[in-house]
Write a protein that holds these residues in place. Structure first.
Motif: not given
Length: 73
Positions: A20-26, A28-36
């Motif tokens: 969950k922390k990683l997803k939030r950080q990603y 916020l950094n503009g990464k796509s949902l598929s990347t996450i």
């Protein structure tokens, strides 16, 4: 049927919280949902392999795991 991320969240202590922390950080950094999702699946496989949260692993364990993966394919 549970997917790999759900399995890791259930079986590995603190994996869900870390993810969950990683997803939030990603996000916020503009990464796509598929990347996450893709990154989350890779981390879930690693978590289940070691039966611990990947953030607890040292570099040698990660390298051993990557070598294992390479040898599997």
């Amino acid at each position: 049927k549970k997917n790999i991320i759900e399995k890791a969240c259930k079986k590995v202590s603190k994996f869900e919280k870390s993810l969950k922390k990683l997803k939030r950080q990603y996000l916020l950094n503009g990464k796509s949902l598929s990347t996450i999702q893709n990154y989350g699946r890779c981390l879930a496989h690693m978590a289940l392999y070691f039966e611990c949260c990947p953030s607890k692993l040292n570099i040698e364990q990660v390298l051993d795991y990557l070598q294992f993966c390479k040898n599997q394919h």
